[in-house]
Scaffold this motif. Structure first.
Motif, PDB file in Angstrom:
ATOM      1  N   ASP A   9      41.771  32.247  42.886  1.00  0.00           N
ATOM      2  CA  ASP A   9      41.802  32.053  44.420  1.00  0.00           C
ATOM      3  C   ASP A   9      41.224  32.806  45.272  1.00  0.00           C
ATOM      4  OD1 ASP A   9      41.006  30.306  46.784  1.00  0.00           O
ATOM      5  OD2 ASP A   9      43.943  30.551  46.857  1.00  0.00           O
ATOM      6  N   LEU A  10      39.363  33.064  45.400  1.00  0.00           N
ATOM      7  CA  LEU A  10      39.172  33.862  46.041  1.00  0.00           C
ATOM      8  C   LEU A  10      38.984  33.456  47.598  1.00  0.00           C
ATOM      9  CD1 LEU A  10      36.487  34.454  43.722  1.00  0.00           C
ATOM     10  CD2 LEU A  10      38.527  35.912  43.919  1.00  0.00           C
ATOM     11  N   LEU A  11      38.933  34.745  48.801  1.00  0.00           N
ATOM     12  CA  LEU A  11      38.617  34.760  49.974  1.00  0.00           C
ATOM     13  C   LEU A  11      36.833  35.162  50.238  1.00  0.00           C
ATOM     14  CD1 LEU A  11      39.348  34.006  52.949  1.00  0.00           C
ATOM     15  CD2 LEU A  11      40.227  36.621  52.872  1.00  0.00           C
ATOM     16  N   LEU A  12      36.585  34.689  50.539  1.00  0.00           N
ATOM     17  CA  LEU A  12      34.958  35.681  50.723  1.00  0.00           C
ATOM     18  C   LEU A  12      34.796  35.993  51.296  1.00  0.00           C
ATOM     19  CD1 LEU A  12      32.863  32.779  48.303  1.00  0.00           C
ATOM     20  CD2 LEU A  12      33.126  34.544  47.521  1.00  0.00           C
ATOM     21  N   PRO A  13      34.013  37.454  52.463  1.00  0.00           N
ATOM     22  CA  PRO A  13      33.489  37.967  53.478  1.00  0.00           C
ATOM     23  C   PRO A  13      33.349  36.610  54.201  1.00  0.00           C
ATOM     24  CG  PRO A  13      32.036  38.645  51.708  1.00  0.00           C
ATOM     25  CD  PRO A  13      32.590  37.740  50.783  1.00  0.00           C
ATOM     26  N   SER A  14      33.336  36.762  55.560  1.00  0.00           N
ATOM     27  CA  SER A  14      33.019  36.251  56.917  1.00  0.00           C
ATOM     28  C   SER A  14      31.346  35.888  56.825  1.00  0.00           C
ATOM     29  CB  SER A  14      33.458  36.490  57.945  1.00  0.00           C
ATOM     30  OG  SER A  14      32.892  38.105  58.389  1.00  0.00           O
ATOM     31  N   ASP A  15      30.424  36.535  56.375  1.00  0.00           N
ATOM     32  CA  ASP A  15      29.579  36.229  56.380  1.00  0.00           C
ATOM     33  C   ASP A  15      28.819  34.665  55.313  1.00  0.00           C
ATOM     34  OD1 ASP A  15      28.929  37.360  53.887  1.00  0.00           O
ATOM     35  OD2 ASP A  15      27.547  38.790  54.361  1.00  0.00           O
ATOM     36  N   ALA A  41      33.270  28.827  35.767  1.00  0.00           N
ATOM     37  CA  ALA A  41      32.848  28.764  36.400  1.00  0.00           C
ATOM     38  C   ALA A  41      33.316  28.131  37.809  1.00  0.00           C
ATOM     39  CB  ALA A  41      32.367  26.975  35.668  1.00  0.00           C
ATOM     40  N   GLU A  42      32.741  27.763  38.513  1.00  0.00           N
ATOM     41  CA  GLU A  42      33.511  27.150  40.118  1.00  0.00           C
ATOM     42  C   GLU A  42      34.130  26.194  39.994  1.00  0.00           C
ATOM     43  OE1 GLU A  42      32.375  27.766  45.252  1.00  0.00           O
ATOM     44  OE2 GLU A  42      30.700  27.876  43.520  1.00  0.00           O
ATOM     45  N   VAL A  43      35.306  25.760  40.308  1.00  0.00           N
ATOM     46  CA  VAL A  43      36.033  24.658  40.257  1.00  0.00           C
ATOM     47  C   VAL A  43      37.137  24.113  40.840  1.00  0.00           C
ATOM     48  CG1 VAL A  43      35.996  25.382  37.227  1.00  0.00           C
ATOM     49  CG2 VAL A  43      37.806  26.735  39.711  1.00  0.00           C
ATOM     50  N   GLY A  44      36.906  24.834  42.174  1.00  0.00           N
ATOM     51  CA  GLY A  44      37.423  24.397  43.494  1.00  0.00           C
ATOM     52  C   GLY A  44      36.720  24.874  45.117  1.00  0.00           C
ATOM     53  N   ASP A  71      43.508  39.392  31.425  1.00  0.00           N
ATOM     54  CA  ASP A  71      43.529  40.142  32.715  1.00  0.00           C
ATOM     55  C   ASP A  71      42.570  41.233  32.128  1.00  0.00           C
ATOM     56  OD1 ASP A  71      46.492  39.983  31.844  1.00  0.00           O
ATOM     57  OD2 ASP A  71      46.690  41.679  30.266  1.00  0.00           O
ATOM     58  N   ALA A  72      41.715  41.352  31.948  1.00  0.00           N
ATOM     59  CA  ALA A  72      40.928  42.047  31.414  1.00  0.00           C
ATOM     60  C   ALA A  72      39.755  41.213  32.852  1.00  0.00           C
ATOM     61  CB  ALA A  72      39.898  42.417  30.450  1.00  0.00           C
ATOM     62  N   CYS A  73      39.588  40.288  33.259  1.00  0.00           N
ATOM     63  CA  CYS A  73      38.774  39.179  33.889  1.00  0.00           C
ATOM     64  C   CYS A  73      39.506  39.393  35.099  1.00  0.00           C
ATOM     65  CB  CYS A  73      38.935  37.681  33.264  1.00  0.00           C
ATOM     66  SG  CYS A  73      37.924  37.205  32.295  1.00  0.00           S
ATOM     67  N   GLU A  74      40.534  39.330  35.189  1.00  0.00           N
ATOM     68  CA  GLU A  74      41.748  39.707  36.771  1.00  0.00           C
ATOM     69  C   GLU A  74      41.063  40.712  37.212  1.00  0.00           C
ATOM     70  OE1 GLU A  74      45.843  39.196  38.678  1.00  0.00           O
ATOM     71  OE2 GLU A  74      45.428  38.404  36.619  1.00  0.00           O
ATOM     72  N   ARG A  75      41.613  42.202  36.455  1.00  0.00           N
ATOM     73  CA  ARG A  75      40.739  43.395  36.803  1.00  0.00           C
ATOM     74  C   ARG A  75      39.879  43.475  37.174  1.00  0.00           C
ATOM     75  NH1 ARG A  75      43.802  45.016  32.770  1.00  0.00           N
ATOM     76  NH2 ARG A  75      41.605  44.963  30.929  1.00  0.00           N
ATOM     77  N   LEU A  76      38.339  42.199  36.590  1.00  0.00           N
ATOM     78  CA  LEU A  76      37.126  42.303  37.089  1.00  0.00           C
ATOM     79  C   LEU A  76      37.306  42.272  38.591  1.00  0.00           C
ATOM     80  CD1 LEU A  76      33.763  42.221  34.702  1.00  0.00           C
ATOM     81  CD2 LEU A  76      34.330  40.415  36.940  1.00  0.00           C
ATOM     82  N   VAL A  77      37.723  41.457  38.828  1.00  0.00           N
ATOM     83  CA  VAL A  77      36.959  40.004  40.238  1.00  0.00           C
ATOM     84  C   VAL A  77      38.709  40.702  41.351  1.00  0.00           C
ATOM     85  CG1 VAL A  77      38.080  37.920  41.403  1.00  0.00           C
ATOM     86  CG2 VAL A  77      37.474  38.340  38.485  1.00  0.00           C
ATOM     87  N   ALA A  78      39.557  40.938  40.508  1.00  0.00           N
ATOM     88  CA  ALA A  78      40.103  41.804  41.836  1.00  0.00           C
ATOM     89  C   ALA A  78      39.074  43.252  42.018  1.00  0.00           C
ATOM     90  CB  ALA A  78      41.672  42.979  40.821  1.00  0.00           C
ATOM     91  N   ALA A  79      38.228  44.249  41.630  1.00  0.00           N
ATOM     92  CA  ALA A  79      37.864  45.032  41.675  1.00  0.00           C
ATOM     93  C   ALA A  79      36.832  44.455  42.425  1.00  0.00           C
ATOM     94  CB  ALA A  79      37.466  45.932  40.696  1.00  0.00           C
ATOM     95  N   ARG A  80      36.495  43.589  42.385  1.00  0.00           N
ATOM     96  CA  ARG A  80      34.893  43.548  43.196  1.00  0.00           C
ATOM     97  C   ARG A  80      35.610  43.833  44.314  1.00  0.00           C
ATOM     98  NH1 ARG A  80      30.267  41.410  40.027  1.00  0.00           N
ATOM     99  NH2 ARG A  80      29.705  41.361  42.083  1.00  0.00           N
ATOM    100  N   LEU A  86      43.001  36.629  46.452  1.00  0.00           N
ATOM    101  CA  LEU A  86      44.686  35.743  46.648  1.00  0.00           C
ATOM    102  C   LEU A  86      45.465  35.117  45.617  1.00  0.00           C
ATOM    103  CD1 LEU A  86      42.542  33.612  49.585  1.00  0.00           C
ATOM    104  CD2 LEU A  86      43.616  35.537  49.915  1.00  0.00           C
ATOM    105  N   SER A  87      44.613  35.366  45.131  1.00  0.00           N
ATOM    106  CA  SER A  87      46.101  35.345  43.701  1.00  0.00           C
ATOM    107  C   SER A  87      45.281  33.697  42.384  1.00  0.00           C
ATOM    108  CB  SER A  87      46.432  32.851  44.481  1.00  0.00           C
ATOM    109  OG  SER A  87      45.900  32.001  44.111  1.00  0.00           O
ATOM    110  N   VAL A  88      45.909  34.097  41.502  1.00  0.00           N
ATOM    111  CA  VAL A  88      45.818  33.514  40.125  1.00  0.00           C
ATOM    112  C   VAL A  88      46.670  33.174  38.888  1.00  0.00           C
ATOM    113  CG1 VAL A  88      45.122  35.013  37.328  1.00  0.00           C
ATOM    114  CG2 VAL A  88      44.961  36.116  40.134  1.00  0.00           C
TER     115      VAL A  88
END
Length: 97
Positions: A9-15, A41-44, A71-80, A86-88
């Motif tokens: 679950d991601l929060l994107l920038p305000s722009d 994929a984008e699922v929600g 774990d590697a996928c989560e680290r990649l997303v969290a490092a952006r 927000l959650s996994v």
């Protein structure tokens, strides 16, 4: 055989006030995740401009390998730096499920 899934679950920038701007953030993340040889994929939250849910699925012979890949996928997303993770939510399914 084991399958694992993760939903980020991601929060994107305000722009990212348009769906086109949203895609400009989501598309590179999905491409980077696919380098781990997972299905991504984008699922929600498809109609929400400032949020995104990305799903990842992996299949492996051992549950430990599924965990390592997720774990590697989560680290990649969290490092952006441009997004906030927000959650996994994760699930692991075995042959007996």
């Amino acid at each position: 055989m084991y399958t694992g899934t993760a939903i980020f679950d991601l929060l994107l920038p305000s722009d990212s006030r348009s769906l086109k701007a949203k895609r400009s953030y989501v598309r590179p993340i999905l491409a980077a995740l696919r380098r781990f040889e997972v299905s991504a994929a984008e699922v929600g939250a498809l109609d929400l401009h400032g949020r995104a849910e990305l799903g990842v699925a992996v299949v492996a012979a051992e549950p430990g390998h599924v965990g390592e890949v997720l774990d590697a996928c989560e680290r990649l997303v969290a490092a952006r730096p441009e997004i906030e993770l927000l959650s996994v939510r994760r699930r692991l399914h075995g042959a007996d499920d």
